[in-house]
Scaffold this active site. Sequence first.
Site, PDB file in Angstrom:
ATOM      1  N   ASP A  33      10.356   0.918   1.334  1.00 21.83           N
ATOM      2  CA  ASP A  33       9.588   1.090   0.100  1.00 21.83           C
ATOM      3  C   ASP A  33       9.367   2.575  -0.217  1.00 21.83           C
ATOM      4  OD1 ASP A  33       8.232   0.281  -2.139  1.00 21.83           O
ATOM      5  OD2 ASP A  33       6.374  -0.236  -1.101  1.00 21.83           O
ATOM      6  N   SER A  78      13.821  -7.916  -3.401  1.00 23.42           N
ATOM      7  CA  SER A  78      13.031  -9.140  -3.224  1.00 23.42           C
ATOM      8  C   SER A  78      13.226 -10.092  -4.401  1.00 23.42           C
ATOM      9  CB  SER A  78      11.541  -8.781  -3.096  1.00 23.42           C
ATOM     10  OG  SER A  78      11.013  -8.421  -4.355  1.00 23.42           O
ATOM     11  N   ASN A  81      11.590  -8.673  -7.281  1.00 23.67           N
ATOM     12  CA  ASN A  81      12.167  -7.470  -7.891  1.00 23.67           C
ATOM     13  C   ASN A  81      13.032  -7.784  -9.123  1.00 23.67           C
ATOM     14  OD1 ASN A  81      12.598  -5.766  -4.683  1.00 23.67           O
ATOM     15  ND2 ASN A  81      10.923  -5.552  -6.169  1.00 23.67           N
ATOM     16  N   TRP A  82      13.438  -9.053  -9.285  1.00 21.91           N
ATOM     17  CA  TRP A  82      14.194  -9.420 -10.496  1.00 21.91           C
ATOM     18  C   TRP A  82      13.378  -9.150 -11.751  1.00 21.91           C
ATOM     19  CZ3 TRP A  82      19.158  -9.907 -10.107  1.00 21.91           C
ATOM     20  CH2 TRP A  82      19.753 -10.511  -8.990  1.00 21.91           C
ATOM     21  N   GLU A 220       5.149  -6.897  15.735  1.00 22.41           N
ATOM     22  CA  GLU A 220       4.282  -5.720  15.633  1.00 22.41           C
ATOM     23  C   GLU A 220       4.582  -5.042  14.296  1.00 22.41           C
ATOM     24  OE1 GLU A 220       1.972  -4.614  17.770  1.00 22.41           O
ATOM     25  OE2 GLU A 220       2.358  -6.318  19.091  1.00 22.41           O
TER      26      GLU A 220
HETATM   27  C1  IPE Z   1       9.083  -4.679  -1.285  1.00 23.42           C
HETATM   28  O1  IPE Z   1       8.789  -3.573  -2.050  1.00 23.42           O
HETATM   29  C2  IPE Z   1      10.499  -5.104  -1.536  1.00 23.42           C
HETATM   30  C3  IPE Z   1      11.523  -4.204  -1.044  1.00 23.42           C
HETATM   31  C4  IPE Z   1      11.330  -3.133  -0.340  1.00 23.42           C
HETATM   32  C5  IPE Z   1      12.874  -4.584  -1.373  1.00 23.42           C
HETATM   33  P1  IPE Z   1       8.060  -3.695  -3.468  1.00 23.42           P
HETATM   34  O2  IPE Z   1       7.868  -2.316  -3.954  1.00 23.42           O
HETATM   35  O3  IPE Z   1       8.788  -4.625  -4.341  1.00 23.42           O
HETATM   36  O4  IPE Z   1       6.676  -4.380  -3.056  1.00 23.42           O
HETATM   37  P2  IPE Z   1       5.268  -4.351  -3.781  1.00 23.42           P
HETATM   38  O5  IPE Z   1       5.526  -4.709  -5.194  1.00 23.42           O
HETATM   39  O6  IPE Z   1       4.736  -2.975  -3.646  1.00 23.42           O
HETATM   40  O7  IPE Z   1       4.438  -5.337  -3.046  1.00 23.42           O
HETATM   41  C1  IPE Z   2      11.803   0.139  -2.736  1.00 23.78           C
HETATM   42  O1  IPE Z   2      11.346   1.207  -3.478  1.00 23.78           O
HETATM   43  C2  IPE Z   2      13.127  -0.381  -3.197  1.00 23.78           C
HETATM   44  C3  IPE Z   2      13.058  -1.664  -3.898  1.00 23.78           C
HETATM   45  C4  IPE Z   2      12.012  -2.400  -4.033  1.00 23.78           C
HETATM   46  C5  IPE Z   2      14.298  -2.139  -4.490  1.00 23.78           C
HETATM   47  P1  IPE Z   2      10.510   0.997  -4.800  1.00 23.78           P
HETATM   48  O2  IPE Z   2      11.461   0.956  -5.936  1.00 23.78           O
HETATM   49  O3  IPE Z   2       9.609  -0.158  -4.679  1.00 23.78           O
HETATM   50  O4  IPE Z   2       9.701   2.339  -4.857  1.00 23.78           O
HETATM   51  P2  IPE Z   2       8.180   2.519  -5.320  1.00 23.78           P
HETATM   52  O5  IPE Z   2       7.362   1.582  -4.476  1.00 23.78           O
HETATM   53  O6  IPE Z   2       8.125   2.163  -6.761  1.00 23.78           O
HETATM   54  O7  IPE Z   2       7.888   3.944  -5.040  1.00 23.78           O
HETATM   55 MG    MG Z   3       7.698  -0.378  -4.032  1.00 28.68          MG
END
Ligand code: IPE
Ligand code: IPE
Ligand code: MG
Length: 269
Positions: A33, A78, A81-82, A220
Amino acid sequence: MFRGLMAEPEDVQRLEEAVKQKPLPRHIGIIMDGNGRWAELRGMPRVQGHREGSNSVREVTRCARRIGIEALTLYAFSSQNWSRPAEEVAALMDLLREYLEKERAEIMDHGIRLNAIGDVEKLPKFVREPLDRLREESSKNTGMWLTLALSYGGREEIVRATRDVAEKVQKGELRPEAIDERVFGQHLWTHGLPELDLVIRSSGERRISNFLLWQAAYAEFVFTDTLWPELRAEEFLRCVSQYQNRERRFGLTGAQLRNQKVSGAQGAS
Ligand code: IPE
Ligand code: IPE
Ligand code: MG
């Protein structure tokens, strides 16, 4: 002592040797993330963060393989994420395809078995095809399992497994009394992978975001504030080292564990 962003190779080597002296987690999951914030902080479009994040993927995967981790599962996209803006989803899909093409040689040269969990049918054909090809091509390899969680959600996985189990019961192939944790686990996408020992999440968020919900029952957790594009081998090794310094009690008392260790050591001698 000043510690620069980039670790000296000797530092990484020294850390690798140190973690190899202690029992390693068999299966590590990473919630990668912070790509978007990494880019935004630099006034760049979010996709640049995802691009830079793929360099961390490469470095961490290499490091995990070198120290002898059996299974590494990376949360790359995820189910939720869509719902991101269409341009970001499209850019992520392009990057995925690029990754699968660019990493092919590295995966095959190092005997890595590529695996995917999630609702991969939802991925566009231009991602699914190289993914299926590389899964198939690498299926005879015997090295580390590298699992990409793509269009993945833990709840979705549990619901799907429940449906499969219910169908078997309905067809008379499975008795309800025969359903236990082992049987249920065989219906999950992660079937065949070792027990999840460690989950690492970057970017300072302290939540699970629908990642490996069933599998994380006794894992963990190591949370780090570092944004994913900056999480490289050195920090990955520090996360493994943190894991090695924890006492995993699995519901027992500390004293019970110490007794087990003593009798285990006696048994081994
Ligand atoms: C979790 O990150 C999913 C991935 C790292 C692929 P997100 O950025 O989507 O999670 P939330 O929205 O902060 O919970
Ligand atoms: C994780 O990084 C990658 C995916 C979820 C695809 P993010 O895109 O969620 O990055 P932040 O959380 O917005 O910084
Ligand atoms: Mg994120």
